[in-house]
Motif scaffolding. Structure first.
Motif, PDB file in Angstrom:
ATOM      1  N   ALA A   1       0.841  -1.188   0.000  1.00 25.79           N
ATOM      2  CA  ALA A   1       0.000   0.000   0.000  1.00 25.79           C
ATOM      3  C   ALA A   1       0.880   1.242   0.000  1.00 25.79           C
ATOM      4  CB  ALA A   1      -0.921   0.007   1.216  1.00 25.79           C
ATOM      5  N   LEU A   2       0.576   2.165  -0.884  1.00 28.96           N
ATOM      6  CA  LEU A   2       1.267   3.447  -0.960  1.00 28.96           C
ATOM      7  C   LEU A   2       0.271   4.506  -0.503  1.00 28.96           C
ATOM      8  CD1 LEU A   2       2.936   2.981  -4.474  1.00 28.96           C
ATOM      9  CD2 LEU A   2       3.715   2.151  -2.240  1.00 28.96           C
ATOM     10  N   VAL A   3       0.492   5.038   0.690  1.00 30.73           N
ATOM     11  CA  VAL A   3      -0.450   5.972   1.308  1.00 30.73           C
ATOM     12  C   VAL A   3       0.053   7.391   1.098  1.00 30.73           C
ATOM     13  CG1 VAL A   3      -1.674   6.579   3.421  1.00 30.73           C
ATOM     14  CG2 VAL A   3      -0.949   4.213   3.042  1.00 30.73           C
ATOM     15  N   LEU A   4      -0.774   8.242   0.503  1.00 28.41           N
ATOM     16  CA  LEU A   4      -0.357   9.600   0.151  1.00 28.41           C
ATOM     17  C   LEU A   4      -1.100  10.623   0.998  1.00 28.41           C
ATOM     18  CD1 LEU A   4      -0.496   9.173  -3.733  1.00 28.41           C
ATOM     19  CD2 LEU A   4       1.362   8.561  -2.163  1.00 28.41           C
ATOM     20  N   ALA A   5      -0.329  11.456   1.691  1.00 25.23           N
ATOM     21  CA  ALA A   5      -0.900  12.533   2.504  1.00 25.23           C
ATOM     22  C   ALA A   5      -0.436  13.855   1.918  1.00 25.23           C
ATOM     23  CB  ALA A   5      -0.447  12.407   3.958  1.00 25.23           C
ATOM     24  N   GLY A   6      -1.376  14.711   1.531  1.00 24.89           N
ATOM     25  CA  GLY A   6      -1.030  15.980   0.900  1.00 24.89           C
ATOM     26  C   GLY A   6      -0.628  17.044   1.905  1.00 24.89           C
ATOM     27  N   SER A   7      -0.191  18.174   1.369  1.00 28.47           N
ATOM     28  CA  SER A   7       0.272  19.267   2.227  1.00 28.47           C
ATOM     29  C   SER A   7      -0.857  20.218   2.605  1.00 28.47           C
ATOM     30  CB  SER A   7       1.373  20.056   1.510  1.00 28.47           C
ATOM     31  OG  SER A   7       0.907  20.553   0.274  1.00 28.47           O
ATOM     32  N   GLY A   8      -2.036  20.047   1.984  1.00 30.97           N
ATOM     33  CA  GLY A   8      -3.164  20.921   2.295  1.00 30.97           C
ATOM     34  C   GLY A   8      -4.120  20.269   3.271  1.00 30.97           C
ATOM     35  N   GLU A   9      -5.392  20.536   3.083  1.00 30.73           N
ATOM     36  CA  GLU A   9      -6.419  19.928   3.925  1.00 30.73           C
ATOM     37  C   GLU A   9      -6.755  18.544   3.389  1.00 30.73           C
ATOM     38  OE1 GLU A   9      -7.562  20.945   6.706  1.00 30.73           O
ATOM     39  OE2 GLU A   9      -6.638  22.927   6.702  1.00 30.73           O
ATOM     40  N   PRO A  10      -7.044  17.581   4.260  1.00 30.78           N
ATOM     41  CA  PRO A  10      -6.970  17.705   5.705  1.00 30.78           C
ATOM     42  C   PRO A  10      -5.565  17.399   6.211  1.00 30.78           C
ATOM     43  CG  PRO A  10      -7.769  15.550   5.154  1.00 30.78           C
ATOM     44  CD  PRO A  10      -7.538  16.255   3.839  1.00 30.78           C
ATOM     45  N   ASP A  11      -5.258  17.884   7.384  1.00 28.89           N
ATOM     46  CA  ASP A  11      -3.990  17.577   8.040  1.00 28.89           C
ATOM     47  C   ASP A  11      -4.138  16.205   8.683  1.00 28.89           C
ATOM     48  OD1 ASP A  11      -1.789  17.371   9.733  1.00 28.89           O
ATOM     49  OD2 ASP A  11      -1.775  19.518  10.151  1.00 28.89           O
ATOM     50  N   VAL A  12      -3.260  15.272   8.340  1.00 30.04           N
ATOM     51  CA  VAL A  12      -3.403  13.907   8.860  1.00 30.04           C
ATOM     52  C   VAL A  12      -3.106  13.813  10.345  1.00 30.04           C
ATOM     53  CG1 VAL A  12      -3.008  12.738   6.677  1.00 30.04           C
ATOM     54  CG2 VAL A  12      -1.040  13.348   8.108  1.00 30.04           C
ATOM     55  N   LEU A  13      -2.673  14.917  10.942  1.00 33.29           N
ATOM     56  CA  LEU A  13      -2.467  14.925  12.391  1.00 33.29           C
ATOM     57  C   LEU A  13      -3.731  15.328  13.154  1.00 33.29           C
ATOM     58  CD1 LEU A  13       1.080  16.584  12.638  1.00 33.29           C
ATOM     59  CD2 LEU A  13       0.496  14.166  12.446  1.00 33.29           C
ATOM     60  N   VAL A  14      -4.737  15.812  12.430  1.00 39.22           N
ATOM     61  CA  VAL A  14      -6.005  16.164  13.071  1.00 39.22           C
ATOM     62  C   VAL A  14      -6.615  14.918  13.692  1.00 39.22           C
ATOM     63  CG1 VAL A  14      -8.379  16.903  12.616  1.00 39.22           C
ATOM     64  CG2 VAL A  14      -6.475  18.135  11.595  1.00 39.22           C
ATOM     65  N   ARG A  15      -7.166  15.084  14.893  1.00 39.24           N
ATOM     66  CA  ARG A  15      -7.690  13.930  15.620  1.00 39.24           C
ATOM     67  C   ARG A  15      -9.198  13.762  15.420  1.00 39.24           C
ATOM     68  NH1 ARG A  15      -4.462  11.682  19.668  1.00 39.24           N
ATOM     69  NH2 ARG A  15      -2.357  12.575  19.648  1.00 39.24           N
ATOM     70  N   VAL A  16      -9.584  12.515  15.212  1.00 39.49           N
ATOM     71  CA  VAL A  16     -10.995  12.133  15.175  1.00 39.49           C
ATOM     72  C   VAL A  16     -11.158  10.989  16.159  1.00 39.49           C
ATOM     73  CG1 VAL A  16     -12.832  11.095  13.808  1.00 39.49           C
ATOM     74  CG2 VAL A  16     -11.407  12.875  12.807  1.00 39.49           C
ATOM     75  N   HIS A  17     -12.084  11.152  17.079  1.00 37.58           N
ATOM     76  CA  HIS A  17     -12.293  10.162  18.141  1.00 37.58           C
ATOM     77  C   HIS A  17     -10.993   9.896  18.909  1.00 37.58           C
ATOM     78  CE1 HIS A  17     -15.449   7.736  19.860  1.00 37.58           C
ATOM     79  NE2 HIS A  17     -14.619   6.730  20.003  1.00 37.58           N
ATOM     80  N   GLY A  18     -10.244  10.967  19.151  1.00 36.46           N
ATOM     81  CA  GLY A  18      -9.056  10.892  20.005  1.00 36.46           C
ATOM     82  C   GLY A  18      -7.780  10.430  19.330  1.00 36.46           C
ATOM     83  N   GLU A  19      -7.827  10.118  18.030  1.00 33.88           N
ATOM     84  CA  GLU A  19      -6.633   9.634  17.345  1.00 33.88           C
ATOM     85  C   GLU A  19      -6.426  10.372  16.023  1.00 33.88           C
ATOM     86  OE1 GLU A  19      -5.953   5.026  18.484  1.00 33.88           O
ATOM     87  OE2 GLU A  19      -7.701   5.401  17.217  1.00 33.88           O
ATOM     88  N   PRO A  20      -5.159  10.566  15.606  1.00 36.50           N
ATOM     89  CA  PRO A  20      -4.901  11.252  14.334  1.00 36.50           C
ATOM     90  C   PRO A  20      -5.497  10.494  13.154  1.00 36.50           C
ATOM     91  CG  PRO A  20      -2.884  11.079  15.640  1.00 36.50           C
ATOM     92  CD  PRO A  20      -3.906  10.216  16.306  1.00 36.50           C
ATOM     93  N   LEU A  21      -5.836  11.233  12.105  1.00 39.57           N
ATOM     94  CA  LEU A  21      -6.367  10.598  10.898  1.00 39.57           C
ATOM     95  C   LEU A  21      -5.387   9.562  10.354  1.00 39.57           C
ATOM     96  CD1 LEU A  21      -7.928  13.586   8.904  1.00 39.57           C
ATOM     97  CD2 LEU A  21      -9.057  11.982  10.448  1.00 39.57           C
ATOM     98  N   LEU A  22      -4.081   9.841  10.468  1.00 40.03           N
ATOM     99  CA  LEU A  22      -3.090   8.897   9.958  1.00 40.03           C
ATOM    100  C   LEU A  22      -3.161   7.567  10.697  1.00 40.03           C
ATOM    101  CD1 LEU A  22      -0.796   8.441   7.974  1.00 40.03           C
ATOM    102  CD2 LEU A  22       0.793   9.287   9.716  1.00 40.03           C
ATOM    103  N   THR A  23      -3.423   7.595  11.978  1.00 39.58           N
ATOM    104  CA  THR A  23      -3.560   6.365  12.751  1.00 39.58           C
ATOM    105  C   THR A  23      -4.699   5.513  12.206  1.00 39.58           C
ATOM    106  OG1 THR A  23      -2.703   7.392  14.772  1.00 39.58           O
ATOM    107  CG2 THR A  23      -4.044   5.414  15.045  1.00 39.58           C
ATOM    108  N   HIS A  24      -5.836   6.146  11.971  1.00 41.25           N
ATOM    109  CA  HIS A  24      -6.987   5.409  11.444  1.00 41.25           C
ATOM    110  C   HIS A  24      -6.685   4.832  10.063  1.00 41.25           C
ATOM    111  CE1 HIS A  24      -9.715   6.708  14.651  1.00 41.25           C
ATOM    112  NE2 HIS A  24      -9.287   7.942  14.485  1.00 41.25           N
ATOM    113  N   ALA A  25      -6.037   5.628   9.207  1.00 41.60           N
ATOM    114  CA  ALA A  25      -5.770   5.186   7.838  1.00 41.60           C
ATOM    115  C   ALA A  25      -4.824   3.995   7.805  1.00 41.60           C
ATOM    116  CB  ALA A  25      -5.183   6.347   7.029  1.00 41.60           C
ATOM    117  N   VAL A  26      -3.728   4.078   8.570  1.00 42.48           N
ATOM    118  CA  VAL A  26      -2.739   2.991   8.567  1.00 42.48           C
ATOM    119  C   VAL A  26      -3.302   1.751   9.243  1.00 42.48           C
ATOM    120  CG1 VAL A  26      -0.458   2.270   9.408  1.00 42.48           C
ATOM    121  CG2 VAL A  26      -0.770   4.551   8.429  1.00 42.48           C
ATOM    122  N   ARG A  27      -4.015   1.923  10.346  1.00 44.69           N
ATOM    123  CA  ARG A  27      -4.589   0.763  11.035  1.00 44.69           C
ATOM    124  C   ARG A  27      -5.558   0.007  10.130  1.00 44.69           C
ATOM    125  NH1 ARG A  27      -7.405   3.056  15.235  1.00 44.69           N
ATOM    126  NH2 ARG A  27      -5.662   2.922  16.704  1.00 44.69           N
TER     127      ARG A  27
END
Length: 222
Positions: free
Chosen positions: A12-38
């Motif tokens: 899997a090649l996961v791409l996070a851009g430099s604009g919105e949304p910031d993958v460090l933003v938390r949803v349900h207490g965890e960063p978006l990146l955590t949810h995506a990778v998990r």
């Protein structure tokens, strides 16, 4: 196709851009990146993950990934490029000396794609599809307008679909896209098979999207 005598392997090649949304933003207490990778790690066939993120948050993203169980040597975080096409090329270069039966290009802004949807994409490539993407039927009435903003005609929504990610493909398709500087998520190759998408796989691009995702998670976990 599956490797003769062995289990199929996917990267899997996961791409996070430099604009919105910031993958460090938390949803349900965890960063978006955590949810995506998990979500990707929960798919049994995922042997390798490369996450391309903006350089300014590289350290924070590396720490997030290290905290997830099961990442180990399977997951690598790298600095992304100036745009998504360049990030895709850099992510592919990180695994180009390895061999996988399927490559899944995923938008980190879609962190809640169910593992079953990811698995369906990978399986379609294992079975011989050159490229495949999850889609949903269009439920709104879609109008075509002229340059002045006047409605010209109504599009037949029965033939319309919204595309989600990950987009799965063979190495040949991925290599060609990288050579041409194409962003596969915006410009999929000519022949793309489809599998059923999922309502939870929405792209989180606005504060409203984040609020919807938060509400969905609360409802599912209630």
């Amino acid at each position: 196709m599956r490797n003769p005598g062995g289990a199929a392997r996917a990267a899997a090649l996961v791409l996070a851009g430099s604009g919105e949304p910031d993958v460090l933003v938390r949803v349900h207490g965890e960063p978006l990146l955590t949810h995506a990778v998990r979500g990707l790690l929960d798919v049994g066939c995922m042997n390798r993950l490369v996450v391309a993120v903006p350089s300014r948050i590289l350290g924070s993203c590396e720490a997030i990934v290290r905290e997830l169980p099961g990442t180990g040597k399977r997951c690598r975080v790298i600095p992304g490029g100036a745009d998504r096409a360049e990030s895709l090329r850099l992510a592919y270069e990180a695994v180009r000396d390895e061999h996988y039966d399927a490559y899944l290009v995923h938008d980190a802004a879609r962190p809640f794609v169910p593992p079953a949807t990811v698995a369906a994409v990978a399986e379609a490539v294992f079975q011989g599809a050159g490229a495949v993407a999850p889609v949903l039927p269009v439920t709104d009435t879609v109008k075509l307008v002229d340059p002045a903003g006047v409605i010209v005609t109504t599009k037949d929504r029965a033939q319309l679909r919204t595309i989600q990610s990950p987009l799965g493909c063979t190495e040949g398709v991925l290599r060609d896209a990288c050579a041409r500087g194409v962003d596969l998520l915006s410009e999929p190759p000519g022949t793309v098979r489809t599998v059923a998408g999922h309502p939870n796989a929405i792209r989180l691009a606005t504060p409203f999207d984040l609020a919807v995702a938060e509400a969905l998670l609360l409802e599912e976990r209630a």
